[in-house]
Motif scaffolding. Structure first.
Motif, PDB file in Angstrom:
ATOM      1  N   PRO A 280      15.691   0.953   1.354  1.00  0.00           N
ATOM      2  CA  PRO A 280      15.224  -0.249   2.332  1.00  0.00           C
ATOM      3  C   PRO A 280      15.048   0.157   3.576  1.00  0.00           C
ATOM      4  CG  PRO A 280      16.664  -0.882   0.647  1.00  0.00           C
ATOM      5  CD  PRO A 280      17.119   0.206   0.428  1.00  0.00           C
ATOM      6  N   GLY A 281      13.581  -0.110   4.333  1.00  0.00           N
ATOM      7  CA  GLY A 281      13.345  -0.154   5.188  1.00  0.00           C
ATOM      8  C   GLY A 281      13.357   1.237   5.733  1.00  0.00           C
ATOM      9  N   THR A 282      13.800   2.164   5.430  1.00  0.00           N
ATOM     10  CA  THR A 282      13.668   3.497   5.898  1.00  0.00           C
ATOM     11  C   THR A 282      12.385   4.714   5.009  1.00  0.00           C
ATOM     12  OG1 THR A 282      15.741   4.710   4.362  1.00  0.00           O
ATOM     13  CG2 THR A 282      16.374   4.035   7.095  1.00  0.00           C
ATOM     14  N   TYR A 283      13.332   4.342   4.100  1.00  0.00           N
ATOM     15  CA  TYR A 283      11.877   4.869   2.814  1.00  0.00           C
ATOM     16  C   TYR A 283      12.250   6.098   2.222  1.00  0.00           C
ATOM     17  CZ  TYR A 283       9.220   0.436   3.002  1.00  0.00           C
ATOM     18  OH  TYR A 283       8.727  -0.860   2.974  1.00  0.00           O
ATOM     19  N   ASP A 284      14.102   6.485   2.731  1.00  0.00           N
ATOM     20  CA  ASP A 284      14.276   7.975   2.630  1.00  0.00           C
ATOM     21  C   ASP A 284      14.241   7.734   0.911  1.00  0.00           C
ATOM     22  OD1 ASP A 284      14.647   8.339   4.441  1.00  0.00           O
ATOM     23  OD2 ASP A 284      16.657   8.149   4.953  1.00  0.00           O
ATOM     24  N   ILE A 285      13.762   9.079   0.402  1.00  0.00           N
ATOM     25  CA  ILE A 285      13.910   8.838  -0.967  1.00  0.00           C
ATOM     26  C   ILE A 285      15.487   8.892  -1.490  1.00  0.00           C
ATOM     27  CG2 ILE A 285      13.082  10.432  -3.398  1.00  0.00           C
ATOM     28  CD1 ILE A 285      10.444  10.809  -1.981  1.00  0.00           C
ATOM     29  N   LYS A 286      16.513   8.228  -2.551  1.00  0.00           N
ATOM     30  CA  LYS A 286      17.664   8.241  -2.581  1.00  0.00           C
ATOM     31  C   LYS A 286      17.349   8.481  -4.225  1.00  0.00           C
ATOM     32  CE  LYS A 286      18.882   8.408   0.456  1.00  0.00           C
ATOM     33  NZ  LYS A 286      19.597   9.253   1.224  1.00  0.00           N
ATOM     34  N   LYS A 287      16.431   8.293  -5.116  1.00  0.00           N
ATOM     35  CA  LYS A 287      16.556   9.153  -5.899  1.00  0.00           C
ATOM     36  C   LYS A 287      15.316   9.395  -7.010  1.00  0.00           C
ATOM     37  CE  LYS A 287      20.592   7.153  -9.086  1.00  0.00           C
ATOM     38  NZ  LYS A 287      20.363   5.284  -9.385  1.00  0.00           N
ATOM     39  N   SER A 288      15.605  10.452  -7.921  1.00  0.00           N
ATOM     40  CA  SER A 288      13.910  11.238  -8.052  1.00  0.00           C
ATOM     41  C   SER A 288      14.132  10.756  -9.753  1.00  0.00           C
ATOM     42  CB  SER A 288      13.220  11.695  -8.302  1.00  0.00           C
ATOM     43  OG  SER A 288      14.512  12.781  -8.558  1.00  0.00           O
ATOM     44  N   TYR A 289      12.663   9.737 -10.811  1.00  0.00           N
ATOM     45  CA  TYR A 289      13.337   9.929 -11.883  1.00  0.00           C
ATOM     46  C   TYR A 289      12.590  10.884 -12.958  1.00  0.00           C
ATOM     47  CZ  TYR A 289      14.732   5.449 -10.985  1.00  0.00           C
ATOM     48  OH  TYR A 289      15.628   4.607  -9.836  1.00  0.00           O
ATOM     49  N   LYS A 290      13.019  11.579 -13.291  1.00  0.00           N
ATOM     50  CA  LYS A 290      12.473  12.476 -14.169  1.00  0.00           C
ATOM     51  C   LYS A 290      10.532  12.353 -15.081  1.00  0.00           C
ATOM     52  CE  LYS A 290      14.176  17.100 -15.566  1.00  0.00           C
ATOM     53  NZ  LYS A 290      15.553  16.882 -15.989  1.00  0.00           N
ATOM     54  N   ALA A 291       9.401  12.827 -14.483  1.00  0.00           N
ATOM     55  CA  ALA A 291       8.497  12.100 -14.896  1.00  0.00           C
ATOM     56  C   ALA A 291       8.689  12.771 -17.016  1.00  0.00           C
ATOM     57  CB  ALA A 291       7.068  13.247 -14.463  1.00  0.00           C
TER      58      ALA A 291
ATOM     59  N   PRO B  72      10.352  18.854  -1.440  1.00  0.00           N
ATOM     60  CA  PRO B  72       9.549  19.083  -2.991  1.00  0.00           C
ATOM     61  C   PRO B  72       9.162  19.845  -4.141  1.00  0.00           C
ATOM     62  CG  PRO B  72       9.324  19.909   0.025  1.00  0.00           C
ATOM     63  CD  PRO B  72      10.058  19.269  -0.906  1.00  0.00           C
ATOM     64  N   GLU B  73      10.497  20.634  -4.385  1.00  0.00           N
ATOM     65  CA  GLU B  73      10.500  20.939  -5.816  1.00  0.00           C
ATOM     66  C   GLU B  73      11.461  20.349  -6.314  1.00  0.00           C
ATOM     67  OE1 GLU B  73      13.682  24.165  -4.643  1.00  0.00           O
ATOM     68  OE2 GLU B  73      12.706  24.851  -3.127  1.00  0.00           O
ATOM     69  N   MET B  74      12.338  19.566  -6.131  1.00  0.00           N
ATOM     70  CA  MET B  74      12.661  18.264  -6.813  1.00  0.00           C
ATOM     71  C   MET B  74      11.506  16.938  -7.415  1.00  0.00           C
ATOM     72  SD  MET B  74      15.750  17.802  -5.947  1.00  0.00           S
ATOM     73  CE  MET B  74      15.472  16.370  -4.419  1.00  0.00           C
ATOM     74  N   LEU B  75      10.542  17.257  -6.359  1.00  0.00           N
ATOM     75  CA  LEU B  75       9.486  15.776  -6.463  1.00  0.00           C
ATOM     76  C   LEU B  75       8.025  16.266  -7.697  1.00  0.00           C
ATOM     77  CD1 LEU B  75      10.315  14.312  -3.406  1.00  0.00           C
ATOM     78  CD2 LEU B  75      10.774  13.581  -5.436  1.00  0.00           C
ATOM     79  N   LYS B  76       7.496  15.397  -7.917  1.00  0.00           N
ATOM     80  CA  LYS B  76       6.373  15.982  -8.218  1.00  0.00           C
ATOM     81  C   LYS B  76       5.367  14.083  -8.492  1.00  0.00           C
ATOM     82  CE  LYS B  76       5.450  17.174 -12.795  1.00  0.00           C
ATOM     83  NZ  LYS B  76       4.726  17.021 -14.455  1.00  0.00           N
TER      84      LYS B  76
ATOM     85  N   GLY C 113       1.012  -1.011   0.487  1.00  0.00           N
ATOM     86  CA  GLY C 113      -0.620   0.408  -0.343  1.00  0.00           C
ATOM     87  C   GLY C 113       1.509   0.909  -0.281  1.00  0.00           C
ATOM     88  N   ARG C 114       0.774   2.466   0.589  1.00  0.00           N
ATOM     89  CA  ARG C 114       0.897   3.684   0.436  1.00  0.00           C
ATOM     90  C   ARG C 114       1.805   3.485   1.904  1.00  0.00           C
ATOM     91  NH1 ARG C 114      -2.614   7.834  -1.974  1.00  0.00           N
ATOM     92  NH2 ARG C 114      -3.594   6.814  -4.276  1.00  0.00           N
ATOM     93  N   ILE C 115       2.578   4.262   2.077  1.00  0.00           N
ATOM     94  CA  ILE C 115       3.661   5.451   2.862  1.00  0.00           C
ATOM     95  C   ILE C 115       3.595   6.193   2.759  1.00  0.00           C
ATOM     96  CG2 ILE C 115       5.118   3.025   2.796  1.00  0.00           C
ATOM     97  CD1 ILE C 115       7.230   4.292   1.386  1.00  0.00           C
ATOM     98  N   TYR C 116       3.799   6.802   3.718  1.00  0.00           N
ATOM     99  CA  TYR C 116       3.810   8.199   3.999  1.00  0.00           C
ATOM    100  C   TYR C 116       5.118   8.780   4.715  1.00  0.00           C
ATOM    101  CZ  TYR C 116      -1.128   7.792   2.933  1.00  0.00           C
ATOM    102  OH  TYR C 116      -2.419   7.594   3.384  1.00  0.00           O
ATOM    103  N   LYS C 117       6.396   9.665   3.647  1.00  0.00           N
ATOM    104  CA  LYS C 117       7.077  10.428   4.279  1.00  0.00           C
ATOM    105  C   LYS C 117       7.336  11.566   3.916  1.00  0.00           C
ATOM    106  CE  LYS C 117      11.510   8.873   4.752  1.00  0.00           C
ATOM    107  NZ  LYS C 117      12.041   8.696   5.593  1.00  0.00           N
ATOM    108  N   ARG C 118       8.199  11.875   5.343  1.00  0.00           N
ATOM    109  CA  ARG C 118       8.186  13.213   5.420  1.00  0.00           C
ATOM    110  C   ARG C 118       9.380  13.170   4.524  1.00  0.00           C
ATOM    111  NH1 ARG C 118       6.013  17.416   7.623  1.00  0.00           N
ATOM    112  NH2 ARG C 118       4.905  16.198   8.639  1.00  0.00           N
ATOM    113  N   LEU C 119       9.071  14.478   4.237  1.00  0.00           N
ATOM    114  CA  LEU C 119      10.471  15.868   2.408  1.00  0.00           C
ATOM    115  C   LEU C 119      10.875  16.524   3.655  1.00  0.00           C
ATOM    116  CD1 LEU C 119       7.543  15.701  -0.041  1.00  0.00           C
ATOM    117  CD2 LEU C 119       8.718  13.758   0.840  1.00  0.00           C
ATOM    118  N   ARG C 120      12.471  15.770   2.958  1.00  0.00           N
ATOM    119  CA  ARG C 120      13.136  17.379   3.736  1.00  0.00           C
ATOM    120  C   ARG C 120      13.132  18.583   2.771  1.00  0.00           C
ATOM    121  NH1 ARG C 120      17.055  13.930   1.404  1.00  0.00           N
ATOM    122  NH2 ARG C 120      17.680  14.369   0.237  1.00  0.00           N
ATOM    123  N   LYS C 121      13.711  19.425   3.162  1.00  0.00           N
ATOM    124  CA  LYS C 121      13.121  19.952   3.210  1.00  0.00           C
ATOM    125  C   LYS C 121      12.981  21.330   1.275  1.00  0.00           C
ATOM    126  CE  LYS C 121      13.548  24.328   6.247  1.00  0.00           C
ATOM    127  NZ  LYS C 121      14.224  23.741   7.328  1.00  0.00           N
ATOM    128  N   ASP C 122      14.652  19.991   0.617  1.00  0.00           N
ATOM    129  CA  ASP C 122      14.726  20.201  -0.734  1.00  0.00           C
ATOM    130  C   ASP C 122      14.266  20.017  -1.484  1.00  0.00           C
ATOM    131  OD1 ASP C 122      16.378  18.462   0.554  1.00  0.00           O
ATOM    132  OD2 ASP C 122      17.783  18.368  -1.241  1.00  0.00           O
TER     133      ASP C 122
END
Ligand code: ADP
Length: 543
Positions: free
Chosen positions: A171-182, A158-162, A147-156
């Motif tokens: 794995p484990g912490t679900y920190d966002i390590k990479k984002s793939y340009k939509a 929200p600008e990079m993510l869409k 299902g879904r997980i809720y991850k608090r985002l670091r300051k920078d």
């Protein structure tokens, strides 16, 4: 035979198994190599590592390491400066005994080595970005039924993510390590000059003329047409399925030099970017327009198949997410402002059900053109087109006194066969035989007949042993293909009738068989979809 059936693996199953096998082998080889590396390292080091894990986060004097799911803060231990610099979250590290600074004679646990391998990130997709008092939270869906997980985002972040973006999660912490340009994934069909000529279309003369007059003539003579004429670059075509709407749009695009043809259906629009369907519609128009502005293409045709799904009466979707309504609104706006786009862009909508398209939508098109079911004359000309592309039975050619005559004979005979009975009876009801006939059905009959003739040619080749390819011939014998295809009796008849393989071609038997084979299914299709009896249409416009 029984046993053979048990061992028989269908092709798709076989391909799946084989790909699983290859994947497992790769994993196995990787694991083997990893094991060898580990063994080498273990045998070299004086104090063998106790454990292995991956770095979650660097800290002041060490790192938080995920050891089989448990998080531990560990000091750098025996790492060199270089290794410390190299350390990043996601990297695998070895954990072992290191001298304890507080107790000179004792040991403690620390990181002893950075291993040159990253943990595999988990893939997730950002469903929603939500703002609260403390900042942003990403609602991320991951696979594996979690299902879904809720991850608090670091300051920078929200600008990079869409929304809609794919991300790599630790794995484990679900920190966002990479984002793939939509990316604007083009799941819709884009072709350059789609190789369908107006001459490939049988019948529909009036429709071809209409398209040429509305679109091609103004493009040939833009000066006069912009000054005095009217521009009809928004066309709506309607009529039963399989009668040439798509073909006409493609032929138009093929006729225009360096023209891009974009075909898009409702399904594609709604699935391209989750939750952003209305943007998708705009993007399709913008992308096509940009390529014209930039000179990459000289002409463009955007074809909306089954536009009824996008253009239905508003309010029909009560209870849904509202996406269809937003798409409808967006499409209306785009059509409304269409003339601001490049003059070489044309938009064609097609529908099988004009009555589902509301008046606001109809009013946005410059022309509404009916592409009807072929009448007998059109059936004749469509059949003649397909008859040109088949090999013809040599005996028929002899009987008819020439190849052209033989093709003509096939056309005449099959057309009169199609209209020979008044009704087709099926289990769910009966329908006029003539109502089953569409361009697609005629193409289907001729393709069936052609395939039959080619099959017979090939069977006879194999029977006579005139196959050039040794391996193929061996395969034929080894696999018992003749038995599977019941080739015995068939080739006997063929050999009686034809001395030479090239004499085999399409005859009336093949064509009738094709018609008989599909006609009931066609009738059932029509009975269930209601396309046989289309309601009489008042389009509000007449051309
Ligand atoms: P529609 O868009 O109206 O549903 P299509 O143009 O996709 O129908 O036609 C489907 C297929 O049927 C075509 O690819 C072609 O093989 C055949 N066909 C349909 N109408 C004609 C026609 N008028 N002339 C020749 N072939 C046709």
């Amino acid at each position: 035979m029984e046993e053979m059936e048990g061992d028989y693996i269908p092709r798709y199953e076989y391909e799946r198994l084989e790909s699983d096998y290859r994947r497992l082998m790769r994993k196995y080889e990787e694991t083997e190599a990893y094991k060898l590396d580990l063994e080498k390292l273990v045998s070299k080091s004086r104090s063998p590592p106790l454990d292995c894990g991956f770095v979650v986060e660097k800290t002041e004097e060490g790192a938080i390491v995920n050891l089989n799911g448990a998080l531990k803060a560990l000091p750098y231990g025996t790492l060199t400066e270089m290794e410390i610099k190299d350390l990043k979250s996601g990297k695998f590290v070895f954990v072992g005994r290191i001298p304890d600074r507080n107790n000179p004679s004792g040991f403690t646990i620390g990181i002893t080595k950075v291993y040159d391998r990253m943990v595999d990130l988990e893939v997730g997709e950002i469903e929603e970005l939500v703002q609260d008092d403390d900042g942003w939270v990403g609602e991320i869906s991951t696979g594996k039924g979690r299902g879904r997980i809720y991850k608090r985002l670091r300051k920078d972040e929200p600008e990079m993510l869409k929304e809609g973006m794919k991300v790599g999660l630790l794995p484990g912490t679900y920190d966002i390590k990479k984002s793939y340009k939509a990316k604007a994934i083009s799941r819709y069909e884009v072709t350059k000059n789609p190789e369908v000529s107006f001459n490939d279309i049988g019948g529909l003369k009036g429709i071809k003329q209409e398209l040429i007059k509305s679109i091609i003539l103004p493009m040939v003579n833009p000066d006069d047409y912009t000054k005095y004429g009217e521009c009809s670059r928004r066309i709506l075509m309607y009529g039963p399925p399989g009668c040439g709407k798509t073909m006409c749009a493609k032929a138009l695009a093929s006729a225009l030099p360096n023209c891009e043809f974009v075909k898009i259906g409702a399904g594609e629009l709604f699935s391209m970017w989750l939750g952003e369907s209305e943007k998708n519609v705009r993007m399709v128009f913008e992308a096509a327009n940009a390529k014209l502005e930039e000179g990459e293409n000289d002409y463009g045709v955007i074809f909306f198949d089954e536009i009824d799904a996008l253009a239905q009466e508003r309010g029909m979707y009560s209870g849904s997410s509202g996406a269809p309504e937003r798409v409808t609104g967006q499409l209306l706006d785009l059509l409304e402002g269409f003339h601001a786009l490049h003059p070489h862009l044309t938009v064609i909508g097609a529908t099988n059900r004009l009555y589902l398209i509301d008046s606001a939508f109809r009013a946005r098109f410059d022309k509404i053109i009916e592409v009807p079911k072929p009448d007998k004359e059109a059936v004749y000309s469509i059949a003649s087109l397909y008859a040109k592309k088949i090999p013809v039975d040599r005996y028929l050619i002899k009987e008819e006194g020439g190849e052209e005559e033989a093709r003509l004979h096939l056309v005449k005979e099959i057309v009169s066969y199609m209209y020979s009975d008044k009704y087709v009876e099926t289990e769910i009801g009966k329908i006029k035989r003539a109502d089953t006939i569409t361009g697609r059905f005629i193409a289907q009959i001729f393709n069936y007949a052609r395939d039959k003739a080619l099959e017979e040619r090939t069977l006879l080749m194999l029977k006579k042993g005139v196959i050039g390819n040794e391996d193929m011939r061996r395969m034929w014998d080894k696999e018992g293909i003749a038995a599977i295809l019941d080739a015995g009796s068939k080739t006997k008849d063929l050999q009686k009738r034809y001395k030479r393989i090239e004499e085999i071609g399409v005859n009336m038997g093949h064509l009738k068989e094709g018609f008989d084979k599909f006609v009931e299914r066609r009738a059932e299709e029509i009975l269930t979809s209601g396309f046989g009896a289309m309601p009489e249409e008042e389009t509000g416009m007449h051309f």
